[in-house]
Design a protein around this motif. Structure first.
Motif, PDB file in Angstrom:
ATOM      1  N   LYS A  16       0.873  -1.169   0.000  1.00  9.76           N
ATOM      2  CA  LYS A  16       0.000   0.000   0.000  1.00  9.76           C
ATOM      3  C   LYS A  16       0.917   1.227   0.000  1.00  9.76           C
ATOM      4  N   GLY A  17       0.674   2.154  -0.877  1.00  7.96           N
ATOM      5  CA  GLY A  17       1.551   3.322  -0.953  1.00  7.96           C
ATOM      6  C   GLY A  17       1.009   4.509  -0.189  1.00  7.96           C
ATOM      7  N   GLY A  18       1.793   5.575  -0.135  1.00 10.31           N
ATOM      8  CA  GLY A  18       1.337   6.803   0.504  1.00 10.31           C
ATOM      9  C   GLY A  18       2.296   7.942   0.178  1.00 10.31           C
ATOM     10  N   PHE A  19       1.884   9.163   0.499  1.00  9.86           N
ATOM     11  CA  PHE A  19       2.739  10.316   0.225  1.00  9.86           C
ATOM     12  C   PHE A  19       3.761  10.530   1.347  1.00  9.86           C
ATOM     13  N   GLU A  20       4.958  10.925   0.949  1.00 12.31           N
ATOM     14  CA  GLU A  20       5.987  11.332   1.906  1.00 12.31           C
ATOM     15  C   GLU A  20       6.389  12.759   1.524  1.00 12.31           C
ATOM     16  N   THR A  21       6.798  13.518   2.507  1.00 12.27           N
ATOM     17  CA  THR A  21       7.189  14.905   2.228  1.00 12.27           C
ATOM     18  C   THR A  21       8.709  15.053   2.309  1.00 12.27           C
ATOM     19  N   TYR A  22       9.265  15.752   1.339  1.00 11.65           N
ATOM     20  CA  TYR A  22      10.715  15.978   1.286  1.00 11.65           C
ATOM     21  C   TYR A  22      10.974  17.457   0.982  1.00 11.65           C
ATOM     22  N   HIS A  23      12.182  17.877   1.290  1.00 15.31           N
ATOM     23  CA  HIS A  23      12.585  19.248   0.957  1.00 15.31           C
ATOM     24  C   HIS A  23      13.869  19.210   0.140  1.00 15.31           C
ATOM     25  N   VAL A  24      13.938  20.031  -0.904  1.00 14.48           N
ATOM     26  CA  VAL A  24      15.216  20.211  -1.604  1.00 14.48           C
ATOM     27  C   VAL A  24      15.549  21.693  -1.628  1.00 14.48           C
ATOM     28  N   GLU A  25      16.836  21.968  -1.505  1.00 15.38           N
ATOM     29  CA  GLU A  25      17.273  23.359  -1.418  1.00 15.38           C
ATOM     30  C   GLU A  25      18.308  23.687  -2.474  1.00 15.38           C
ATOM     31  N   ASN A  26      18.423  24.963  -2.770  1.00 19.00           N
ATOM     32  CA  ASN A  26      19.428  25.481  -3.703  1.00 19.00           C
ATOM     33  C   ASN A  26      19.382  24.810  -5.077  1.00 19.00           C
ATOM     34  N   VAL A  27      18.186  24.679  -5.610  1.00 14.14           N
ATOM     35  CA  VAL A  27      18.055  24.108  -6.948  1.00 14.14           C
ATOM     36  C   VAL A  27      18.077  25.256  -7.953  1.00 14.14           C
ATOM     37  N   SER A  28      18.911  25.130  -8.979  1.00 18.56           N
ATOM     38  CA  SER A  28      18.977  26.174 -10.006  1.00 18.56           C
ATOM     39  C   SER A  28      17.711  26.123 -10.870  1.00 18.56           C
ATOM     40  N   PRO A  29      17.167  27.287 -11.252  1.00 21.27           N
ATOM     41  CA  PRO A  29      15.989  27.297 -12.129  1.00 21.27           C
ATOM     42  C   PRO A  29      16.276  26.661 -13.491  1.00 21.27           C
ATOM     43  N   ASP A  30      17.558  26.589 -13.878  1.00 22.33           N
ATOM     44  CA  ASP A  30      17.914  25.970 -15.164  1.00 22.33           C
ATOM     45  C   ASP A  30      18.009  24.448 -15.078  1.00 22.33           C
ATOM     46  N   THR A  31      17.826  23.912 -13.872  1.00 26.11           N
ATOM     47  CA  THR A  31      17.866  22.463 -13.690  1.00 26.11           C
ATOM     48  C   THR A  31      16.577  21.853 -14.232  1.00 26.11           C
ATOM     49  N   SER A  32      16.693  20.661 -14.781  1.00 17.97           N
ATOM     50  CA  SER A  32      15.480  19.986 -15.245  1.00 17.97           C
ATOM     51  C   SER A  32      14.787  19.339 -14.051  1.00 17.97           C
ATOM     52  N   PHE A  33      13.516  19.008 -14.234  1.00 14.09           N
ATOM     53  CA  PHE A  33      12.733  18.416 -13.146  1.00 14.09           C
ATOM     54  C   PHE A  33      13.365  17.105 -12.664  1.00 14.09           C
ATOM     55  N   LEU A  34      13.812  16.286 -13.612  1.00 16.89           N
ATOM     56  CA  LEU A  34      14.403  15.004 -13.218  1.00 16.89           C
ATOM     57  C   LEU A  34      15.758  15.200 -12.550  1.00 16.89           C
ATOM     58  N   GLU A  35      16.482  16.235 -12.956  1.00 15.22           N
ATOM     59  CA  GLU A  35      17.748  16.531 -12.260  1.00 15.22           C
ATOM     60  C   GLU A  35      17.468  16.959 -10.826  1.00 15.22           C
TER      61      GLU A  35
END
Lengths: 247, 647
Positions: A16-35
């Protein structure tokens, strides 16, 4: 950019799945979503946590391997691109992003964000081809094909088989996918010969595999990363009806 | 002990293939049903081979790592496929395509193989059209062509900017038809981790189910590797994220020789690197050089203004632009071969004329073409590429020129094969990018698709029959023998070892380090010093990997980190062989540019007296030096000459 991510986690097909919450910081706007997800995964590994499984390969929008429902949209908020072509500049600093796998009865979740799309292969195996063997075919210029027909065939052939159409459809229908293949071949003289048989076999296989019916909402077209038109569904219907008529 | 016999047929070049086909053995339909073939990979080579072999009546098993055969990286090829049809009446011919390919490869490919490639090229186009590939057409209904680098004729067939996709969908459809018939069994999400050799012959593979982690054995009378290239050794490349060199590397360790590993193609027109979070590079098709003009400013102050964003490209007047390819190579202009275009871009950027903040970019400009043809025509020709560029960079290339820079794209080197495409392990074949045979030291644009399909549709199905005709008495391969036991044990031990390290660095972190070593020392310009340094640094990094890598999770699950770790372990050995090979080759040729060996004009300086050979490496064990064998390249139909794209 700093982002809050709510991501679907599911250990395996049976869990059974569920949502988990994560945080990422200092991501460049030029980064792709998968990056951005690569960065998150790298952090998770360092924290001793399990990285998130997601399908991806070419990362240039053509292989059809990546998927993801992002904030409720297949392949995310931008239009006519796949998830791998989505860039973080489409989001704002501080955004919360919800990331889910394809949700469709015919695409069961395998793990986290990866789903099983083998049903699409099976539909094409039922008839998505022209029955010619290697060799012994006529010269490529033997049959002239109008530029308009060739272009329309190519429009339909641009489908990458990612599954966004079925995953977006409220009925879970694969009609746009099936129509793209049927229509692409139906526009060419060499494909016409098996046209009726092909349409019937592929639609029958689609029904058998648990895809729903098309009710012409057009949602598939809106989310298709390659902008495949639902006009092809009309052509599929014509092919299908003429096949039934001949029966 | 394997020997190096290229098995090139006797007789005049133009008759070799016909004569060879006439004399090799065939297998009867009744016997084909008893023979099993494994095909690894489902790109253009693998899919076309598996489909064609299935049609012939063999029992085929086909493996790919993606969730569907259609995802293989051939799908991403943009520009086109060459053939010597001469539909444009521009005096093209089989010989001219052969000659351009040999010359483009800087005279380091095997004449007989290249001639055969040119010879079967026309049948490929016929085949694809029959399958329903929607190639671009003229208003009269006939097929359209465009030009690619290294050619002065228009022989490239294309389907918008998605030619690889359309050709692969054709081969995949042919494959699907055989899967439906039951002649081919497809195993997606299966990774081949070892080749099993029994009594000196390839007899099967060990695979890992990517979803469940289950390790399985499969036996066959012959095994075909169609596993693509190893460009991802550089971490950043235009290859798909999962493209890898592992099957080729396992084959090498089992006795298949590896040829010209240092021959890497750096493609001139890719979107420049934007930062250290980047995972891959995106190609902008060579077809763009039909209408795009490449330039940098003539004046340093304009360069400074561009970098400071005080000026845009469109602000720089015509007389202050240096169209350096048109200046240096008047005869071919912007359509010089890839290695030449890449080096010229590097030369300008090294001289301080790079046009972005990193100084590593040049312009690809459509202003002249838009003025001549109108925006609509340009949109029709390259619409999807322009869209892709805009999505990635946020710049509209209809208004401002694209910025491009060279990036790793293709590997001409690969597993050594004879004329029959068989490796030095009997029964093991290598086709497409996985082998070394057709592109020499530099591949021409639109020739990779040609080679993949030539091998899979029209060469391998004939030559494999010759080998299998001697196997008709062989029973089904028993996968319970000690050879299979040992191969499986090796795979399980390697996986267990990777989990046991529990170090501090992720797989990607180490892979990025390897990529950096490779790009700096084994990249566009190499020296004896850099190549020596690379070997030492890779050895060190390999130690670091095996003592400090961190692979989370277990084998018995969908574990993408484990997949990457297994592949990186092989790249960490392959990279060293590439550097070794580059150091051995004391000349410059094609994509292999040794700074010490250049003409006064800065062109690649070959040394035909000492290096007109394929460097073929034999594995001798984990702690032993590999042994170099040489396949002398004999040129009978063409004269060895300094490549000239100037006049």
């Amino acid at each position: 950019m700093n982002l809050k991510l709510k991501i679907w986690r599911q250990k395996n097909a049976k869990a059974k799945g569920g949502f988990e919450t994560y945080h990422v910081e200092n991501v460049s706007p030029d980064t792709s979503f998968l990056e951005m997800l690569d960065i998150l995964n790298n952090n998770l590994i360092h924290e001793g946590k399990e990285p998130i499984v997601f399908d991806h390969d070419c990362r240039e929008g053509i292989c059809g391997m990546c998927s993801l429902h992002i904030n409720g949209h297949a392949h995310g908020p931008d239009t006519e691109i796949t998830t791998c072509q989505l860039h973080m500049r489409k989001f704002k600093d501080g955004d919360t992003i919800v990331i889910e796998p394809w949700r469709s009865a015919a695409f069961p979740v395998i793990k986290d964000l990866a789903v099983d799309r083998s049903a699409y292969d099976k539909i094409l195996q039922a008839g998505g081809f022209i029955s010619v063997n290697t060799g012994g075919v006529p010269d490529a210029n033997a049959i002239p094909i109008s530029k308009k027909d060739a272009d329309e065939s190519m429009d339909a052939a641009a489908c990458i088989g990612c599954g966004a159409c079925a995953a977006t459809c409220k009925n879970g229908s694969a009609m746009l996918f099936v129509a793209a293949r049927v229509s692409s071949l139906a526009k060419l003289p060499q494909g016409r010969i098996e046209g009726a048989r092909r349409a019937k076999a592929m639609v029958a296989k689609m029904d058998e595999l648990g895809f729903g019916n098309c009710t012409n909402t057009g949602a598939c077209e809106a989310e298709c990363p390659k902008g495949i038109s639902i006009a092809h569904i009309a052509r599929l219907n014509r092919e299908f009806l003429s096949a039934k008529f001949k029966d | 002990m394997a020997t190096l016999d290229s098995k090139i047929p006797e007789g005049p070049l133009a008759e070799k293939w016909s004569n060879h086909k006439a004399h090799i053995k065939v297998v009867s339909p009744a016997n084909k049903r008893k023979l099993d073939i494994i095909v690894i990979g489902t790109g253009l080579g693998g899919a076309s081979a598996a489909a064609s072999l299935g049609e012939l009546g063999y029992n085929v098993k086909v493996f790919c790592i993606q969730d569907s055969p259609r995802r293989a990286h051939s799908i991403a090829a943009q520009g086109g496929i060459n053939a010597a049809k001469n539909y444009q009446n521009d005096n093209d011919s089989v010989f001219r395509l052969f000659y351009d390919t040999i010359k483009g490869g800087d005279y380091r490919a095997r004449e007989a193989n290249v001639y055969r490639l040119a010879e079967v090229s026309n049948a490929i186009i016929d085949q694809c059209v029959a399958q329903g590939v929607p190639f671009a057409r003229e208003y009269g209904g006939l097929l359209d062509n465009r030009s690619f680098g290294g050619a002065q004729v228009s022989r490239t067939f294309y389907a918008r900017g998605q030619t690889g996709q359309q050709l692969l969908l054709g081969a995949y459809a042919a494959l699907n038809r055989q899967i439906a018939k039951g002649s081919v069994k497809s195993f997606p999400r299966h990774e081949v981790l070892d080749i099993v050799v029994v009594d000196g012959k390839a007899r099967g593979v060990i695979t890992r189910n990517i979803i469940t982690g289950e390790i399985e054995r499969f036996g066959a009378h012959a095994v075909v590797m169609a596993t693509g290239g190893y460009g991802n050794v550089f971490f950043l490349s235009t290859n798909a994220m999962n493209s890898n060199g592992s099957v080729a590397w396992q084959a090498y360790k089992k006795g298949a020789f590896f040829a010209n590993p240092c021959f890497t193609q750096i493609h001139p027109t890719c979107i420049p690197v934007h930062g250290d979070q980047q995972s891959k590079l995106t190609l902008m098709s060579e077809s763009l050089r039909n209408d795009g003009r490449i330039w940098v400013p003539k004046k340093k102050e304009d360069v400074e203004a561009l970098r400071a964003k005080k000026k845009k490209a469109s602000d720089i007047p015509e007389e202050d632009r240096d169209y350096y390819l048109e200046r240096r190579y008047p005869a071919f202009g912007n359509l010089v071969p890839r290695d030449v275009a890449s080096r010229a871009a590097k030369e300008r950027c090294d001289a301080g004329y790079g046009v972005n903040e990193t100084g590593l970019a040049v312009f690809l400009d459509f202003k002249t073409a838009i003025a001549r043809l109108g925006e609509d025509v340009i949109r029709q020709r390259y619409g999807n590429l322009f869209q892709m560029y805009e999505k990635i960079t946020d710049v509209n290339p209809y208004h401002e020129p694209m910025m491009i820079y060279p990036a790793v794209h293709y590997t001409m080197g690969g597993i050594w094969v004879d004329y029959n495409l068989m490796t030095t392990i009997p029964g093991l074949y290598a086709i497409g990018e996985a082998n070394f045979s057709d592109h020499g030291a530099n591949r021409l644009g639109a020739s990779a698709l040609m080679q993949g399909l030539a091998d899979g549709y029209f060469v391998l199905p004939y030559t494999i029959g010759d080998y299998l005709s001697h196997e008709i008495q062989s029973p089904k391969v028993d996968t319970t023998t000690k050879e299979f036991d040992e191969a499986e044990k090796g795979v399980r031990e390697k996986i267990a070892k990777l989990f046991s390290i529990k170090g501090k660095q992720t797989v990607d972190e180490i892979h990025k380090k390897l990529g950096h070593i490779m790009w700096e020392n084994v990249g566009m310009a190499r020296t004896a010093e850099s190549l020596t340094k690379a070997q030492e640094e890779i050895k060190e990094l390999r130690k670091e990997f095996w003592t400090d890598v961190m692979v989370p999770g277990t084998n018995e699950e969908f574990n993408q980190e484990l997949e990457k770790a297994i592949r990186l372990a092989d790249f960490l050995e392959l990279g060293e062989l590439m550097a070794r090979d580059g150091l051995n080759r004391n000349e410059s040729c094609g994509g292999h540019f040794r700074t010490e060996y250049q003409t006064p004009e800065g062109e690649a300086q070959r040394d035909d007296e000492h290096y007109a050979y394929a460097a073929v490496w034999e594995y001798k064990g984990p702690d032993a030096e590999p042994v170099l064998h040489k396949e002398e390249l004999k040129f009978e139909a063409v004269k060895l000459a300094q490549r000239n794209y100037k006049d």
